[in-house]
Design a protein around this motif. Structure first.
Motif, PDB file in Angstrom:
ATOM      1  N   VAL A  50       4.603 103.334  33.827  1.00  7.17           N
ATOM      2  CA  VAL A  50       4.131 103.001  32.480  1.00  7.17           C
ATOM      3  C   VAL A  50       2.753 102.344  32.575  1.00  7.17           C
ATOM      4  O   VAL A  50       2.572 101.360  33.297  1.00  7.17           O
ATOM      5  N   VAL A  51       1.788 102.925  31.854  1.00  7.09           N
ATOM      6  CA  VAL A  51       0.449 102.346  31.774  1.00  7.09           C
ATOM      7  C   VAL A  51       0.200 102.046  30.302  1.00  7.09           C
ATOM      8  O   VAL A  51      -0.224 102.914  29.540  1.00  7.09           O
ATOM      9  N   PRO A  52       0.473 100.823  29.861  1.00  9.51           N
ATOM     10  CA  PRO A  52       0.418 100.516  28.423  1.00  9.51           C
ATOM     11  C   PRO A  52      -0.967 100.130  27.961  1.00  9.51           C
ATOM     12  O   PRO A  52      -1.869  99.823  28.748  1.00  9.51           O
ATOM     13  N   MET A  53      -1.129 100.146  26.635  1.00  5.86           N
ATOM     14  CA  MET A  53      -2.274  99.499  26.011  1.00  5.86           C
ATOM     15  C   MET A  53      -1.796  98.149  25.503  1.00  5.86           C
ATOM     16  O   MET A  53      -0.655  98.005  25.052  1.00  5.86           O
ATOM     17  N   ASP A  54      -2.648  97.157  25.571  1.00 10.01           N
ATOM     18  CA  ASP A  54      -2.276  95.795  25.208  1.00 10.01           C
ATOM     19  C   ASP A  54      -2.179  95.641  23.694  1.00 10.01           C
ATOM     20  O   ASP A  54      -2.457  96.552  22.924  1.00 10.01           O
ATOM     21  N   GLY A  55      -1.783  94.461  23.254  1.00  8.63           N
ATOM     22  CA  GLY A  55      -1.740  94.145  21.829  1.00  8.63           C
ATOM     23  C   GLY A  55      -0.521  94.716  21.138  1.00  8.63           C
ATOM     24  O   GLY A  55       0.550  94.875  21.725  1.00  8.63           O
ATOM     25  N   SER A  56      -0.674  95.056  19.867  1.00 12.70           N
ATOM     26  CA  SER A  56       0.448  95.543  19.071  1.00 12.70           C
ATOM     27  C   SER A  56       0.981  96.873  19.594  1.00 12.70           C
ATOM     28  O   SER A  56       2.150  97.205  19.397  1.00 12.70           O
ATOM     29  N   HIS A  57       0.129  97.656  20.269  1.00 17.86           N
ATOM     30  CA  HIS A  57       0.587  98.910  20.865  1.00 17.86           C
ATOM     31  C   HIS A  57       1.719  98.640  21.860  1.00 17.86           C
ATOM     32  O   HIS A  57       2.708  99.372  21.919  1.00 17.86           O
ATOM     33  N   TRP A  58       1.563  97.578  22.641  1.00 23.22           N
ATOM     34  CA  TRP A  58       2.572  97.235  23.630  1.00 23.22           C
ATOM     35  C   TRP A  58       3.886  96.801  22.964  1.00 23.22           C
ATOM     36  O   TRP A  58       4.973  97.099  23.457  1.00 23.22           O
ATOM     37  N   LEU A  59       3.806  96.117  21.849  1.00 27.93           N
ATOM     38  CA  LEU A  59       5.016  95.635  21.187  1.00 27.93           C
ATOM     39  C   LEU A  59       5.908  96.792  20.758  1.00 27.93           C
ATOM     40  O   LEU A  59       7.139  96.688  20.775  1.00 27.93           O
ATOM     41  N   SER A  60       5.298  97.920  20.365  1.00 22.68           N
ATOM     42  CA  SER A  60       6.092  99.101  20.019  1.00 22.68           C
ATOM     43  C   SER A  60       6.645  99.779  21.261  1.00 22.68           C
ATOM     44  O   SER A  60       7.797 100.219  21.281  1.00 22.68           O
ATOM     45  N   LEU A  61       5.842  99.859  22.307  1.00 31.42           N
ATOM     46  CA  LEU A  61       6.268 100.537  23.530  1.00 31.42           C
ATOM     47  C   LEU A  61       7.401  99.795  24.222  1.00 31.42           C
ATOM     48  O   LEU A  61       8.300 100.418  24.807  1.00 31.42           O
ATOM     49  N   ARG A  62       7.402  98.479  24.141  1.00 30.98           N
ATOM     50  CA  ARG A  62       8.399  97.683  24.845  1.00 30.98           C
ATOM     51  C   ARG A  62       9.824  98.037  24.413  1.00 30.98           C
ATOM     52  O   ARG A  62      10.740  98.089  25.244  1.00 30.98           O
ATOM     53  N   SER A  63      10.018  98.327  23.130  1.00 31.03           N
ATOM     54  CA  SER A  63      11.355  98.683  22.652  1.00 31.03           C
ATOM     55  C   SER A  63      11.832  99.998  23.262  1.00 31.03           C
ATOM     56  O   SER A  63      13.021 100.186  23.516  1.00 31.03           O
ATOM     57  N   LEU A  64      10.897 100.912  23.504  1.00 30.15           N
ATOM     58  CA  LEU A  64      11.256 102.175  24.141  1.00 30.15           C
ATOM     59  C   LEU A  64      11.638 101.964  25.604  1.00 30.15           C
ATOM     60  O   LEU A  64      12.578 102.588  26.109  1.00 30.15           O
ATOM     61  N   LEU A  65      10.954 101.057  26.286  1.00 37.78           N
ATOM     62  CA  LEU A  65      11.263 100.781  27.682  1.00 37.78           C
ATOM     63  C   LEU A  65      12.655 100.172  27.833  1.00 37.78           C
ATOM     64  O   LEU A  65      13.369 100.463  28.796  1.00 37.78           O
ATOM     65  N   VAL A  66      13.043  99.346  26.873  1.00 42.41           N
ATOM     66  CA  VAL A  66      14.390  98.771  26.906  1.00 42.41           C
ATOM     67  C   VAL A  66      15.433  99.876  26.836  1.00 42.41           C
ATOM     68  O   VAL A  66      16.407  99.899  27.609  1.00 42.41           O
ATOM     69  N   ALA A  67      15.238 100.832  25.928  1.00 41.46           N
ATOM     70  CA  ALA A  67      16.181 101.941  25.792  1.00 41.46           C
ATOM     71  C   ALA A  67      16.203 102.811  27.043  1.00 41.46           C
ATOM     72  O   ALA A  67      17.269 103.264  27.486  1.00 41.46           O
ATOM     73  N   LEU A  68      15.046 103.057  27.632  1.00 40.47           N
ATOM     74  CA  LEU A  68      14.981 103.869  28.849  1.00 40.47           C
ATOM     75  C   LEU A  68      15.702 103.191  30.010  1.00 40.47           C
ATOM     76  O   LEU A  68      16.412 103.849  30.787  1.00 40.47           O
ATOM     77  N   ARG A  69      15.514 101.889  30.139  1.00 43.23           N
ATOM     78  CA  ARG A  69      16.200 101.167  31.226  1.00 43.23           C
ATOM     79  C   ARG A  69      17.709 101.196  31.027  1.00 43.23           C
ATOM     80  O   ARG A  69      18.478 101.321  31.996  1.00 43.23           O
ATOM     81  N   GLN A  70      18.166 101.095  29.788  1.00 43.47           N
ATOM     82  CA  GLN A  70      19.595 101.139  29.508  1.00 43.47           C
ATOM     83  C   GLN A  70      20.189 102.512  29.813  1.00 43.47           C
ATOM     84  O   GLN A  70      21.385 102.638  30.024  1.00 43.47           O
ATOM     85  N   LYS A  71      19.335 103.531  29.845  1.00 44.82           N
ATOM     86  CA  LYS A  71      19.762 104.877  30.213  1.00 44.82           C
ATOM     87  C   LYS A  71      19.756 105.092  31.728  1.00 44.82           C
ATOM     88  O   LYS A  71      20.075 106.174  32.205  1.00 44.82           O
TER      89      LYS A  71
END
Length: 271
Positions: free
Chosen positions: A24-45
């Motif tokens: 994962v190569v994120p963009m900082d700021g509010s972009h990251w706040l949206s991406l983080r929720s997706l990473l949680v779901a991916l890890r749970q998978k």
């Protein structure tokens, strides 16, 4: 809603081959706040996730859901916060159209140089790059507003998944070879709707012709960096055209309807 359903379908497809390795190569700021929720779901998978970010950033922090690897940059946290506040305040000021474009042009030049410098620090970090090369990732997940993740994906020869709200100058539509008719797709900052008068249509067409110049200038530092790393001459459109899946945080409930390509998935429910 439909958006979370699409995300679940995407995650399920990844799970068919068992837990994968995701860079994962994120963009900082509010972009990251949206991406983080997706990473949680991916890890749970069951997926293994490594996130790389500059050691000086605004929001990216270590988590139980992914491994965080940072790299040094020359910028201080105070400088980063000051530039972020300045950029954000200009975006929300109500100014005449030409003043907004001029202010945005100046700020984008500054922000582009900032992110390109950070990207160069990543790509020239030999120890980190050797680690990423040897880790044999299955895909790169990144926000292409800053195309550093896509440069890295091409350098490592692995597919990329884009997670974005949209790109300036309709670069997302151009890179995905999607029709973008100015007759009913209004340009950013015009405040036009998809039902335009003749004068508004002329304004829309003129602005579309100027977009390429503005964005070519803004993304030039990344094009030079990519041409050095890959190494071959590339444009930002060339870079982004290699994206395998576009997870776009928008939907036609609040957006004007426009053509879309098969690999573009609307996931506005998690923006």
């Amino acid at each position: 809603t439909l958006a979370p359903a699409w995300v679940l379908v995407f995650l399920s497809l990844l799970c068919l081959a068992g837990g994968g390795k995701l860079l994962v190569v994120p963009m900082d700021g509010s972009h990251w706040l949206s991406l983080r929720s997706l990473l949680v779901a991916l890890r749970q998978k069951g997926h293994q996730i490594l996130t790389v970010a500059p050691e000086v950033n605004l929001n990216v922090e270590a988590s139980e859901y992914f491994v965080l690897r940072t790299y040094p940059v020359s910028l201080t946290r105070e400088e980063l916060r000051a530039r972020g506040r300045s950029f954000g305040s200009d975006l929300f000021e109500r100014k005449p159209f030409l003043q907004r474009i001029t202010a945005l042009y100046e700020k984008v030049q500054l922000i582009s140089s900032l992110y390109a410098s950070s990207c160069g620090s990543l790509l020239h970090d030999k120890d980190l790059m050797q680690h990423l090369q040897s880790s044999k990732f299955d895909a790169v997940l990144t926000d292409p507003v800053v195309p550093c993740g896509q440069i890295l994906a091409l350098h490592l020869s692995i597919p990329s998944v884009f997670f974005l709200r949209g790109l300036p100058c309709s670069l997302d539509l151009q890179a995905a070879q999607c029709p973008d008719p100015p007759s009913y797709v209004p340009r950013t900052f015009t405040d036009n709707s998809d039902h335009m008068t003749f004068i508004q249509l002329v304004e829309n067409v003129v602005l579309k012709s100027l977009e390429s110049f503005l964005c070519n200038f803004a993304y030039l530092p990344f094009e030079l960096l990519a041409s050095d790393v890959l190494p071959r001459p590339v444009t930002v459109k060339d870079l982004l055209s290699h994206g395998s899946i576009w997870l776009t945080r928008m939907g036609f409930v609040f957006e004007y309807p426009m053509p879309e390509m098969p690999n573009l998935v609307l996931i506005g429910g998690i923006n």
